[in-house]
Design a protein around this motif. Structure first.
Motif, mmCIF file in Angstrom:
data_model
loop_
_atom_site.group_PDB
_atom_site.id
_atom_site.type_symbol
_atom_site.label_atom_id
_atom_site.label_comp_id
_atom_site.label_asym_id
_atom_site.label_seq_id
_atom_site.Cartn_x
_atom_site.Cartn_y
_atom_site.Cartn_z
ATOM 1 N N ILE A 233 45.042 2.471 -18.192
ATOM 2 C CA ILE A 233 44.716 1.699 -19.400
ATOM 3 C C ILE A 233 43.369 1.001 -19.210
ATOM 4 C CG2 ILE A 233 45.407 -0.176 -20.946
ATOM 5 C CD1 ILE A 233 48.329 0.396 -20.165
ATOM 6 N N THR B 84 42.356 2.886 -28.873
ATOM 7 C CA THR B 84 43.666 2.240 -28.868
ATOM 8 C C THR B 84 44.820 3.231 -28.949
ATOM 9 O OG1 THR B 84 43.291 1.829 -31.209
ATOM 10 C CG2 THR B 84 43.046 -0.036 -29.740
ATOM 11 N N LYS C 41 45.123 5.964 -27.305
ATOM 12 C CA LYS C 41 45.445 6.287 -25.906
ATOM 13 C C LYS C 41 46.169 5.119 -25.263
ATOM 14 C CE LYS C 41 41.176 8.904 -25.252
ATOM 15 N NZ LYS C 41 39.798 8.567 -24.890
ATOM 16 N N VAL C 42 45.692 3.904 -25.576
ATOM 17 C CA VAL C 42 46.294 2.708 -24.985
ATOM 18 C C VAL C 42 47.760 2.596 -25.393
ATOM 19 C CG1 VAL C 42 46.202 0.191 -24.912
ATOM 20 C CG2 VAL C 42 44.093 1.508 -24.827
ATOM 21 N N LEU D 196 49.841 4.901 -23.316
ATOM 22 C CA LEU D 196 49.947 4.411 -21.939
ATOM 23 C C LEU D 196 50.831 3.171 -21.848
ATOM 24 C CD1 LEU D 196 46.252 4.999 -20.873
ATOM 25 C CD2 LEU D 196 48.255 6.121 -19.887
ATOM 26 N N LEU D 197 50.730 2.293 -22.853
ATOM 27 C CA LEU D 197 51.575 1.093 -22.834
ATOM 28 C C LEU D 197 53.048 1.490 -22.939
ATOM 29 C CD1 LEU D 197 49.615 -1.463 -25.029
ATOM 30 C CD2 LEU D 197 50.170 -1.688 -22.613
#
Length: 145
Positions: free
Chosen positions: A89, A100, A102-103, A106-107
């Motif tokens: 991240i 975001t 992608k974020v 990942l989150l």
């Protein structure tokens, strides 16, 4: 007197419950999507997450080393995986601060690893507290629009 269906008089928990329920119903309501995206965009912005995540990433290795023998193998594996996701991240923010989407992915991966070690969480600045599910709690003062 019939109770008017406002939010007055509801405890914070009930408000949050309604909030999460409206989130759950969001997929069905296209109008909400833009609103949510904007809100999530702010919550997932580099400004909001970068510092706490960088801090977490730096705390994991010493913590893992120190607690290696004290925690179950399953936890150890989980935490190592989680650290990897956190580093990814941070990497996304470094390369693509607007990435975001992608974020978000990942989150979700990070949450799938369960809770970070409480010792790491309590030291992390940025004022982001996590609830039992590992979701950020919105601090009181920010929630007042």
């Amino acid at each position: 007197g019939g109770g008017g269906g406002g939010l007055e008089g509801l405890s914070e928990e009930e408000v949050m419950k309604q909030f999460t329920e409206s989130l759950a119903g969001m997929d069905k309501d296209p109008n909400m999507e833009g609103v949510m995206e904007k809100m999530m965009g702010q919550l997932l912005s580099k400004d909001f997450l970068y510092e706490p995540l960088t801090e977490m990433a730096s705390k994991y290795p010493p913590w893992l080393k120190e607690n290696d023998g004290k925690i179950p193998a399953a936890d150890r594996e989980r935490y190592h995986k989680q650290l990897g996701v956190i580093q990814q991240i941070v990497g996304v923010f470094d390369e693509d601060p607007e990435g975001t989407d992608k974020v978000v992915v990942l989150l979700q991966e990070m949450q799938a690893c369960g809770q970070p070690p409480p010792e790491i969480m309590k030291d992390v600045g940025g004022g982001v507290e996590l609830d039992d599910q590992g979701n950020p709690k919105i601090p009181e003062q920010c929630a007042v629009m």
